[in-house]
Scaffold this motif. Structure first.
Motif, PDB file in Angstrom:
ATOM      1  N   SER A  25      -2.964  17.738  13.391  1.00 20.98           N
ATOM      2  CA  SER A  25      -4.022  18.109  12.429  1.00 20.98           C
ATOM      3  C   SER A  25      -4.277  19.395  12.319  1.00 20.98           C
ATOM      4  CB  SER A  25      -5.412  17.477  13.182  1.00 20.98           C
ATOM      5  OG  SER A  25      -5.523  17.999  14.393  1.00 20.98           O
ATOM      6  N   GLY A  26      -3.205  20.274  12.490  1.00 22.98           N
ATOM      7  CA  GLY A  26      -3.195  21.765  12.697  1.00 22.98           C
ATOM      8  C   GLY A  26      -3.551  22.146  11.029  1.00 22.98           C
ATOM      9  N   ASP A  27      -4.321  23.274  11.092  1.00 25.19           N
ATOM     10  CA  ASP A  27      -4.371  23.931   9.622  1.00 25.19           C
ATOM     11  C   ASP A  27      -4.524  25.570   9.698  1.00 25.19           C
ATOM     12  OD1 ASP A  27      -6.968  24.347  10.478  1.00 25.19           O
ATOM     13  OD2 ASP A  27      -8.034  22.958   9.245  1.00 25.19           O
ATOM     14  N   ARG A  28      -5.001  26.179   8.731  1.00 22.20           N
ATOM     15  CA  ARG A  28      -5.143  27.660   8.762  1.00 22.20           C
ATOM     16  C   ARG A  28      -6.085  27.950   9.637  1.00 22.20           C
ATOM     17  NH1 ARG A  28      -3.151  30.208   4.451  1.00 22.20           N
ATOM     18  NH2 ARG A  28      -3.336  28.218   3.054  1.00 22.20           N
ATOM     19  N   GLY A  29      -7.296  27.361   9.741  1.00 26.57           N
ATOM     20  CA  GLY A  29      -8.353  27.629  11.018  1.00 26.57           C
ATOM     21  C   GLY A  29      -7.578  27.588  12.202  1.00 26.57           C
ATOM     22  N   ASP A  30      -6.885  26.785  12.527  1.00 25.46           N
ATOM     23  CA  ASP A  30      -6.357  26.495  13.838  1.00 25.46           C
ATOM     24  C   ASP A  30      -5.319  27.780  14.161  1.00 25.46           C
ATOM     25  OD1 ASP A  30      -7.736  24.134  14.474  1.00 25.46           O
ATOM     26  OD2 ASP A  30      -6.207  22.830  13.445  1.00 25.46           O
ATOM     27  N   TYR A  31      -4.672  27.901  12.868  1.00 23.50           N
ATOM     28  CA  TYR A  31      -3.664  29.079  13.334  1.00 23.50           C
ATOM     29  C   TYR A  31      -4.489  30.371  13.439  1.00 23.50           C
ATOM     30  CZ  TYR A  31       0.303  32.036  13.234  1.00 23.50           C
ATOM     31  OH  TYR A  31       1.395  32.930  13.534  1.00 23.50           O
ATOM     32  N   ALA A  32      -5.490  30.702  12.739  1.00 21.03           N
ATOM     33  CA  ALA A  32      -6.292  31.831  12.898  1.00 21.03           C
ATOM     34  C   ALA A  32      -6.615  32.032  14.354  1.00 21.03           C
ATOM     35  CB  ALA A  32      -7.469  31.936  11.861  1.00 21.03           C
ATOM     36  N   ASN A  33      -7.179  30.959  15.084  1.00 18.41           N
ATOM     37  CA  ASN A  33      -7.449  30.864  16.557  1.00 18.41           C
ATOM     38  C   ASN A  33      -6.199  31.241  17.431  1.00 18.41           C
ATOM     39  OD1 ASN A  33     -10.108  30.510  16.193  1.00 18.41           O
ATOM     40  ND2 ASN A  33      -9.768  28.182  16.171  1.00 18.41           N
ATOM     41  N   TYR A  34      -5.146  30.470  17.077  1.00 18.15           N
ATOM     42  CA  TYR A  34      -3.893  30.696  17.807  1.00 18.15           C
ATOM     43  C   TYR A  34      -3.278  32.208  17.706  1.00 18.15           C
ATOM     44  CZ  TYR A  34       0.604  30.066  19.859  1.00 18.15           C
ATOM     45  OH  TYR A  34       1.758  30.125  20.842  1.00 18.15           O
ATOM     46  N   VAL A  35      -3.469  32.893  16.788  1.00 19.33           N
ATOM     47  CA  VAL A  35      -2.877  34.217  16.402  1.00 19.33           C
ATOM     48  C   VAL A  35      -3.503  35.199  16.641  1.00 19.33           C
ATOM     49  CG1 VAL A  35      -3.469  34.771  14.079  1.00 19.33           C
ATOM     50  CG2 VAL A  35      -0.975  35.158  14.873  1.00 19.33           C
ATOM     51  N   THR A  36      -4.948  35.011  17.019  1.00 17.11           N
ATOM     52  CA  THR A  36      -5.749  36.069  17.346  1.00 17.11           C
ATOM     53  C   THR A  36      -5.287  37.038  18.584  1.00 17.11           C
ATOM     54  OG1 THR A  36      -7.527  35.395  15.669  1.00 17.11           O
ATOM     55  CG2 THR A  36      -8.088  37.014  17.487  1.00 17.11           C
ATOM     56  N   PRO A  37      -5.109  36.342  19.871  1.00 14.54           N
ATOM     57  CA  PRO A  37      -4.730  36.970  20.644  1.00 14.54           C
ATOM     58  C   PRO A  37      -3.405  37.649  20.490  1.00 14.54           C
ATOM     59  CG  PRO A  37      -5.506  34.768  21.567  1.00 14.54           C
ATOM     60  CD  PRO A  37      -5.467  34.846  20.013  1.00 14.54           C
ATOM     61  N   GLY A  38      -2.507  37.403  19.738  1.00 15.51           N
ATOM     62  CA  GLY A  38      -1.194  38.114  19.454  1.00 15.51           C
ATOM     63  C   GLY A  38      -1.526  39.251  18.895  1.00 15.51           C
ATOM     64  N   ILE A  39      -2.832  39.098  17.698  1.00 11.20           N
ATOM     65  CA  ILE A  39      -2.838  40.412  16.954  1.00 11.20           C
ATOM     66  C   ILE A  39      -3.643  41.207  17.677  1.00 11.20           C
ATOM     67  CG2 ILE A  39      -4.366  40.841  14.955  1.00 11.20           C
ATOM     68  CD1 ILE A  39      -2.184  39.527  13.919  1.00 11.20           C
ATOM     69  N   LEU A  40      -4.451  40.853  18.614  1.00  9.85           N
ATOM     70  CA  LEU A  40      -5.108  41.754  19.700  1.00  9.85           C
ATOM     71  C   LEU A  40      -3.924  42.722  20.485  1.00  9.85           C
ATOM     72  CD1 LEU A  40      -8.167  39.951  20.728  1.00  9.85           C
ATOM     73  CD2 LEU A  40      -8.223  41.544  19.132  1.00  9.85           C
ATOM     74  N   LEU A  41      -2.647  42.095  20.845  1.00 14.56           N
ATOM     75  CA  LEU A  41      -1.931  42.788  21.450  1.00 14.56           C
ATOM     76  C   LEU A  41      -1.217  43.559  20.501  1.00 14.56           C
ATOM     77  CD1 LEU A  41      -0.405  40.970  24.601  1.00 14.56           C
ATOM     78  CD2 LEU A  41      -2.577  42.196  24.108  1.00 14.56           C
ATOM     79  N   ILE A  42      -1.045  43.497  19.480  1.00 14.28           N
ATOM     80  CA  ILE A  42      -0.311  44.165  18.310  1.00 14.28           C
ATOM     81  C   ILE A  42      -1.225  45.447  18.181  1.00 14.28           C
ATOM     82  CG2 ILE A  42       0.109  44.456  15.834  1.00 14.28           C
ATOM     83  CD1 ILE A  42       2.106  42.653  16.495  1.00 14.28           C
ATOM     84  N   THR A  43      -2.575  45.133  18.103  1.00 12.91           N
ATOM     85  CA  THR A  43      -3.504  46.455  18.252  1.00 12.91           C
ATOM     86  C   THR A  43      -3.112  47.418  19.244  1.00 12.91           C
ATOM     87  OG1 THR A  43      -5.138  44.697  17.401  1.00 12.91           O
ATOM     88  CG2 THR A  43      -5.963  47.173  17.853  1.00 12.91           C
ATOM     89  N   VAL A  44      -2.886  46.726  20.674  1.00 13.74           N
ATOM     90  CA  VAL A  44      -2.795  47.460  21.727  1.00 13.74           C
ATOM     91  C   VAL A  44      -1.287  48.369  21.504  1.00 13.74           C
ATOM     92  CG1 VAL A  44      -2.238  47.444  24.216  1.00 13.74           C
ATOM     93  CG2 VAL A  44      -4.227  46.180  23.155  1.00 13.74           C
ATOM     94  N   ALA A  45      -0.313  47.589  21.083  1.00 14.79           N
ATOM     95  CA  ALA A  45       0.836  48.299  21.097  1.00 14.79           C
ATOM     96  C   ALA A  45       1.016  49.188  19.968  1.00 14.79           C
ATOM     97  CB  ALA A  45       1.718  47.246  20.635  1.00 14.79           C
TER      98      ALA A  45
END
Lengths: 262, 318
Positions: A58-78
């Motif tokens: 049942s995954g959609d764009r909204g689920d992916y936004a939830n999934y990817v945000t922690p990764g994006i936060l670490l991109i910010t740190v890097a």
């Protein structure tokens, strides 16, 4: 004055110096926010539909936004690490560092000032990027206490990566080198669980992805934000951050003191 | 008072090499409190290395040094609390304004808030920086930047100041302004070690001068003593008329006459004793002199004589 009082006072002075630099030249801070936001938009709106479907039936764009945000936060740190390495390397080319070395101050305060300044700058970027994520469908379910823990984990990894980038800035012979050395850090969230679950990767890549330091940090963040299982990831994340911080602090200190013998 | 008590800087046998290249080859220095000492020499003679060692920036390979009685290597922080350094490369924070730069120094010297403000305001006035205090240092001209640099060095009221080529690259007017600032500092009791490649600067400012050449001190003394080291000094006598010149030329046989200018050039070391005997000699012969000028050799002549070779780098820099 005791060593501790001296350390706190001089580090505070150097922090004010770095904050003044940031306030006067906000373009670097804006770039640090801009890059992760662009990656966020790219992954949510361009790849998000397909990648969301890959997360489950049942995954959609909204689920992916939830999934990817922690990764994006670490991109910010890097990407902030790159800014730190550049400003440290630039600072070392200035005559004022020689002046600091001839003054009766807490010697590492030049470095602690950079670290404190960069951590504050990175936390500001993280807040801005989190705001952007909320706008594009990031819907965490964390309680206030869990948010506090999220803040703690992000601070820990930021401190660790900042000490690493200070050392990289010091070891660089030129500003150009300093801007290139931390580049691989930006790739680490991709080569981990930042953008897709690691079990979709081929064995060799998956092995690296499972055991590199960013993955337990991202898994801990996901657990805190969405109540998924954290398991051993929390303890691994803390251990990685502590080890990186201590080693890089010692490395940076040795590099900074080295030039007296030269 | 004993010599060691009054000594602000004392060094024995300072040595430093980079790989095979010997930069300092056993330097001894004794600088008395409240004086200006000039270290004179061409580029690459070891002036900056000496300053870097004495200001705790780098370690010497050998030798001992004390600043105001504190051992350089064992009591580095005590030394740092007493010294101020203005190098030949500007040590200001370009991203900060002049006032912010001085504030930064006040904080690092651990002055309390009120005292820091007073000190900063005072230095801005003293160094004529009030008008530009709110502008970033990156916009300053060379002379302004050098003044800010020196003002920053003075925030902590150092007792011993190192000035590494403080006027290099300044226009003549800024140079004279800097000289006045340096003279005022010494009048206030501080000790200054100055390096320079300008002979005139050492002559104008220094109580004592040392020549540094290829990492060795080749001569040391007051500017006057150094000039006496070499021959070539003379006295020029001016006469009112041809008769006077003729009479003097007959009396002083070793002289050279210039009939057009009505002058007579007499070899002399320029000292008081020889001048007196010269004037006595003229007096006994009842010859009246209209004017007299003493020419002592300048430091340029001294350096040339001591090294036995003209220095091309120095000649170019002047």
């Amino acid at each position: 004055m005791s060593t501790l009082t001296l350390a706190v006072r001089d580090s505070g002075t150097m922090l004010r110096r770095n904050l003044l630099h940031m306030r006067r030249y906000p373009s670097l801070t804006l770039m640090l926010i801009g890059v992760p936001v662009i990656i966020l938009l790219l992954f949510v709106y361009v790849f998000g539909g397909t990648l969301g479907a890959g997360l489950g039936p049942s995954g959609d764009r909204g689920d992916y936004a939830n999934y990817v945000t922690p990764g994006i936060l670490l991109i910010t740190v890097a990407s902030a690490a790159q800014g730190t390495a550049i400003s440290v390397a630039m600072d070392m080319t200035e005559g004022i560092i020689a002046r600091f070395r001839t003054m009766a101050i807490f010697r590492p305060s030049v470095l602690t000032g950079h670290v404190l300044g960069s951590v504050i700058q990175t936390m500001v970027s993280i807040a801005a990027v989190t705001g952007a994520a909320l706008l594009v469908g990031f819907r965490p379910t964390a309680t206030p206490l869990e948010w506090l823990a999220v803040f703690g984990v992000l601070t820990m990894i930021t401190v660790a990566v900042t000490w690493l980038s200070v050392a990289l800035g010091l070891v660089s012979e030129s500003v150009e080198t300093a801007s290139n050395l931390p580049m691989p850090l930006v790739l680490l969230p991709f080569l981990g669980s930042g953008f897709v679950p690691t079990d979709s990767m081929p064995t060799a890549v998956r092995w690296f992805a499972d055991y590199q330091p960013f993955t337990p940090v991202m898994e801990t963040l996901r657990g805190l934000l969405f109540g998924t299982g954290i398991g051993a990831n929390a303890i691994l994340a803390v251990a990685w951050c502590a080890v990186i911080t201590v080693l890089c602090f010692l490395w940076a200190k040795a590099l900074y003191n080295r030039s007296r013998a030269a | 008072m004993t010599r060691s008590v009054r000594s602000a800087i004392s060094a024995t046998g300072l040595r430093k090499s980079y790989g095979d290249k010997v930069v300092l080859d056993g330097i001894d220095l004794e600088i008395v409190e409240g004086t200006i000492f000039a270290l004179l020499g061409p580029n690459g003679a070891g002036k900056t290395t000496t300053v870097r060692i004495l200001s705790t920036l780098i370690n010497a390979d050998g030798g001992d040094a004390r600043i105001a009685g504190h051992d350089l290597s064992r009591q580095a922080d005590a030394v740092r609390a007493l010294i101020g350094v203005t190098g030949q490369f500007s040590a200001v924070d370009n991203l900060l304004t002049g006032r912010e730069n001085l504030r930064l120094m006040a904080d690092l010297c651990h002055l309390d808030r009120a005292a820091g403000h007073r000190r900063v305001d005072h230095l801005l006035v003293q160094f004529d920086l009030v008008d530009v205090a709110g502008k970033p240092a990156s916009t300053y001209s060379g002379g302004l930047r050098r003044r800010l640099d020196l003002a920053m060095t003075l925030v902590g009221e150092p007792r011993v100041i190192f000035l590494d080529e403080p006027t290099a690259g300044l226009d003549p007017r800024s140079r004279r302004a800097m000289w006045q600032i340096i003279r005022d500092l010494v009048a206030g009791g501080v000790t200054i070690l100055l390096t320079t490649q300008y002979l005139e600067e050492a002559d104008q400012l220094a109580d004592r001068v040392a020549f540094l050449d290829h990492g060795r001190l080749i001569a040391e003394g007051t500017p006057r003593e150094l000039k006496r080291l070499i021959p070539g000094g003379h006295v020029v006598l001016q006469f009112a008329d041809q008769a006077g010149l003729d009479a003097a030329a007959r009396t002083l046989t070793a002289s050279t006459r210039d009939d057009a200018a009505l002058t007579l050039q007499v070899p002399s070391d320029g000292g008081v004793g020889s001048l007196r005997s010269l004037l006595d000699q003229l007096d006994r012969a009842s010859i009246s002199v209209a004017g007299l000028a003493v020419h002592t050799p300048d430091l340029d002549d001294v350096f040339l004589t001591l090294t036995g070779q003209p220095d091309h780098e120095r000649a170019m820099a002047r």
